[in-house]
Enzyme design. Structure first.
Site, PDB file in Angstrom:
ATOM      1  N   HIS A  49      -3.917   4.365   6.556  1.00  0.00           N
ATOM      2  CA  HIS A  49      -2.970   3.664   5.622  1.00  0.00           C
ATOM      3  C   HIS A  49      -1.641   4.603   6.111  1.00  0.00           C
ATOM      4  CE1 HIS A  49      -5.689   3.126   1.971  1.00  0.00           C
ATOM      5  NE2 HIS A  49      -6.709   4.234   2.393  1.00  0.00           N
ATOM      6  N   ASP A 109       1.342  -1.445   0.090  1.00  0.00           N
ATOM      7  CA  ASP A 109       0.428   0.255   0.301  1.00  0.00           C
ATOM      8  C   ASP A 109       0.854   1.764  -0.606  1.00  0.00           C
ATOM      9  OD1 ASP A 109      -1.615   1.901   0.727  1.00  0.00           O
ATOM     10  OD2 ASP A 109      -2.547   1.256   2.360  1.00  0.00           O
TER      11      ASP A 109
HETATM   12 ZN   LIG Z   1      -8.459   0.897  -0.738  1.00  0.00          ZN
HETATM   13 ZN   LIG Z   2      -9.344  -0.090   2.630  1.00  0.00          ZN
END
Ligand SMILES: [Zn+2]
Ligand SMILES: [Zn+2]
Length: 549
Positions: free
Chosen positions: A365, A192
Site C-alpha cells: 500500500h 486506499d
Molecule cells: Zn485490500
Molecule cells: Zn490488496
C-alpha cells in the site's frame, strides 16, 4: 434518470478488510469489490466474516467489478452471487483465474458470467455507468483502479495500490493515465488509506527479492518461507533464489498450492517442473537442498506454518539449523498469533526472520508521499478516503486537505453511509444497514459444506460450550469434558455423545504429544461441530474452552 450518484460503502471503512462499495444511480447498480475479513479472536468458532449486504437484496446488480484478487476484495463473492442477481463479474485476467477456482468450489462457475477487464481496452458500458481500468502496482499482480463515469460525475476508485517503480513483472502504476485523468477532471477520488499515516514511500517488491538473495545462500539448513499465497511475485522471487542456490521447492498449504497452480498455468509465474517436489520428498532431501513455501504468515490456527510451529504438521518439521522467513506483516488483530508461532519455531531451534529484524517484507500500500503524488496527478475535486481504520482515513483526509481539496469536499464516511455526488458536490445524505455476517464452516477447506448465517440464525441455533481440563505437565485430561448448552439440544443422549467425542479428540491429541491449547480448541471445535451437524443439521456456535491445571 437521476443525476445523483449514491456511493455506499458496505464494508472496508473503519477497518482493514471486507471491502465492498455500491455505486447506485436510481435503481441501477454496480458493486466494486466483494471482500471478507479475517475472523478475530472474539469471533471464536467463526470461519469467515463478511459484510452485511442485505441492502443489495432490493435490485439486481449490473456487475460486480473487482479491483484485484485479494481475499479482502473477492472473498465474499460466492456468498453475494448466491443471494443476489448479478449480470456479470468483471476483473483482470489473473483475478478472474483466482475467482474461477473459488466459484468452482462453490458450484457457481456454470451460472456466473465473467468478463475480462483490460486496462488497454475499450470502456465498458453498463447501464448509466461507463468503466475504464488503470493499471496499479500492488502486492498481487494485475491490480487496477476503476474509473466510473456517470451522468453525475467521474469517480476514480483506486483499489489497493502503491507506486512501485521496479515491480517484478515490470507493470508499474500507470502514472501517465492518472495524469491524463487529472486533465479530464475527476469529481471524486475514493482512495486506499491503509498507509496514509506512514511517512515516505513504500519500498519496491524487488527489495524483498534482494533480501532473499542475501539471506538464502548463507543458510545451511532447511528454509521455510511463509507469505500470503496471493503474493505471487514474493513466492516467485523466493523460489527463484532457492533454485539458483541448488534447492528444490515444496509448496505446502492448500491455498498456496492452488494459487501457484493458477499463476503458473496463466503464465504469471515461471518455475521449471523439475524444481518442484512434494512436501514428503522435500523432507527426504538434504536440508540444504530444499526450500518450503507455505501459508500461515498470519498465524491462522490450522495453517501450514502454525501446524509446523506446533509440531502438528503431517510432513514438515523444523529443527536446529533451519531458517523460517515470515514474509508478511500481521493483519491488525493477528499479531499475538504470529508471535506465538515465532516463539514456537524458535523453541524448535529455527532462526526466525520477520519484517522487524530483516527486510523480508514490503507493504502493498502507498505511504503518504505516494498518496500526495496521486492527489497532485489526479487533482480530484472531492476525496473520500476508503480502505482503513478511522485513523488511516483521517490521515488520508489530512493529505487531501494539504493538497488543496476544500474541507467541505472531503468525506470521511463509515460503513453504511450514503455518500451522494451530484451537481452540488459530495456529502453524506443517508444511512443503510451495514455490519457483519458470519460464516461457520465445518473445518478449514470444507467449503462445500459452508453454511451462511447471520446473527439471527446464530441465536436460533444456540451456543454450546465445551470445557476440557488437562494437566499442564503432560496434557493428559484430568476430568471428563463438561458441556454447557444454551438454546440448543435438550437431548441428553446427544450431549453424552458429544462429551465422548470431546474426550476422544483430547485423548488422541494427547497421545500424539499435542498439548497446545489453540490446537486442542480447534480440533474439539471441528469434531463437535461435525457431530452436531450430522445429528441435528444445526450449527450452534461452539466455544471450546481448555483449562490447564
Ligand atoms: Zn485490500
Ligand atoms: Zn490488496
Amino acid at each position: 434518470m437521476t443525476d445523483a450518484l449514491r456511493i455506499i460503502p458496505l464494508g472496508g471503512l473503519g477497518e482493514v478488510g471486507k471491502n465492498m462499495t455500491l455505486y447506485e444511480l436510481g435503481d441501477e447498480r454496480i458493486l466494486v469489490d466483494a471482500g471478507l475479513a479475517f475472523p478475530r479472536d472474539e469471533h471464536l468458532g467463526v470461519d469467515l466474516v463478511l459484510p452485511d449486504f442485505s441492502y443489495l437484496y432490493d435490485h439486481p446488480l449490473h456487475a460486480i467489478v473487482l479491483t484485484h484478487g485479494h481475499e479482502d476484495h473477492v472473498g465474499a463473492l460466492p456468498y453475494v452471487l448466491r443471494e443476489i442477481e448479478v449480470g456479470e463479474v468483471i476483473a483482470t485476467r489473473l483475478t478472474l483465474g483466482l475467482i474461477k477456482s473459488k466459484l468452482d468450489e462453490h458450484g457457481l462457475a456454470q451460472t456466473t458470467d465473467l468478463r475480462e477487464a483490460d486496462p488497454e481496452g475499450e470502456p465498458l458500458v453498463l447501464g448509466p455507468f461507463t468503466l475504464r481500468f488503470v493499471r496499479m502496482a500492488h502486492s498481487i499482480p494485475d491490480a487496477v483502479a476503476i474509473v466510473v463515469d456517470t451522468p453525475a460525475g467521474r469517480v476514480l476508485h483506486t483499489g489497493d495500490w502503491k507506486l512501485d517503480h521496479t515491480p517484478v513483472d515490470g507493470l508499474k502504476t500507470d502514472v501517465g493515465r492518472l495524469a491524463a485523468l487529472g486533465n479530464e477532471g475527476v469529481d471524486l477520488l475514493l482512495g486506499d488509506s491503509t498507509n496514509a499515516e506512514r511517512p515516505g514511500m513504500t519500498g519496491s517488491e524487488r527489495l524483498v527479492g534482494e533480501a532473499f538473495r542475501q539471506l538464502i545462500p548463507l543458510r545451511e539448513g532447511r528454509i521455510v518461507v511463509a507469505s500470503f499465497a496471493s503474493n505471487i511475485h514474493r513466492v516467485q522471487q523466493a523460489a527463484e533464489v532457492a533454485i539458483e542456490n541448488g534447492r528444490r521447492v515444496a509448496v505446502v498449504g492448500r491455498s498456496m498450492r492452488k494459487n501457484m497452480n493458477i499463476a503458473r498455468s496463466l503464465g504469471y509465474v515461471d518455475l521449471p517442473d523439475d524444481a518442484i517436489v512434494s512436501p514428503k520428498e522435500a523432507m527426504d532431501l538434504p536440508p540444504d537442498r530444499v526450500l518450503i513455501l507455505c501459508t500461515g504468515s498470519q498465524g491462522e490456527p490450522m495453517s501450514a506454518l502454525t501446524r509446523i510451529a506446533y509440531g502438528d504438521h503431517p510432513n514438515i518439521t523444523v529443527e536446529r539449523g533451519d531458517t523460517v522467513i515470515i514474509s508478511a506483516k500481521p493483519v491488525p488483530g493477528n499479531e499475538l498469533r504470529v508471535h506465538d508461532s515465532i516463539n514456537r519455531l524458535a523453541q524448535a531451534g529455527a532462526e526466525v526472520l520477520h519484517q522487524e529484524i530483516a527486510p523480508v517484507h514490503v507493504s502493498g500500500h502507498a505511504c503518504s508521499e505516494e498518496l500526495r503524488t496521486l492527489l497532485s496527478l489526479v487533482r480530484p475535486r472531492a476525496v473520500m478516503p476508503i480502505h482503513g481504520e478511522y485513523r488511516m482515513l483521517a490521515a488520508h483526509a489530512q493529505l487531501a486537505r494539504d493538497s488543496g481539496v476544500p474541507e467541505e469536499s472531503i468525506v470521511i464516511a463509515e460503513n453504511g453511509a450514503v455518500v451522494q455526488l451530484d451537481a452540488r458536490g459530495v456529502r453524506i445524505v443517508d444511512r443503510v444497514d451495514s455490519g457483519v455476517t458470519f460464516v461457520d464452516g465445518l473445518g478449514v477447506g470444507d467449503v462445500q459444506d459452508v453454511a451462511l448465517r447471520d446473527r439471527r440464525r446464530l441465536s436460533e441455533d444456540g451456543v454450546l460450550i465445551v470445557v476440557t481440563t488437562i494437566a499442564t505437565s503432560d496434557g493428559n485430561e484430568i476430568a471428563p469434558p463438561e458441556l454447557i448448552a444454551r438454546g440448543f439440544a435438550e437431548d441428553d443422549e446427544l450431549l453424552d455423545d458429544l462429551r465422548d467425542e470431546a474426550e476422544r479428540v483430547v485423548a488422541e491429541l494427547g497421545a500424539n504429544g499435542i498439548t497446545e491449547i489453540k490446537l486442542l480448541q480447534e480440533h474439539v471445535h471441528d469434531a463437535i461441530g461435525q457431530v452436531v451437524y450430522d445429528r441435528t443439521r444445526r450449527r450452534p456456535m461452539i466455544l471450546p474452552v481448555v483449562i490447564e491445571v
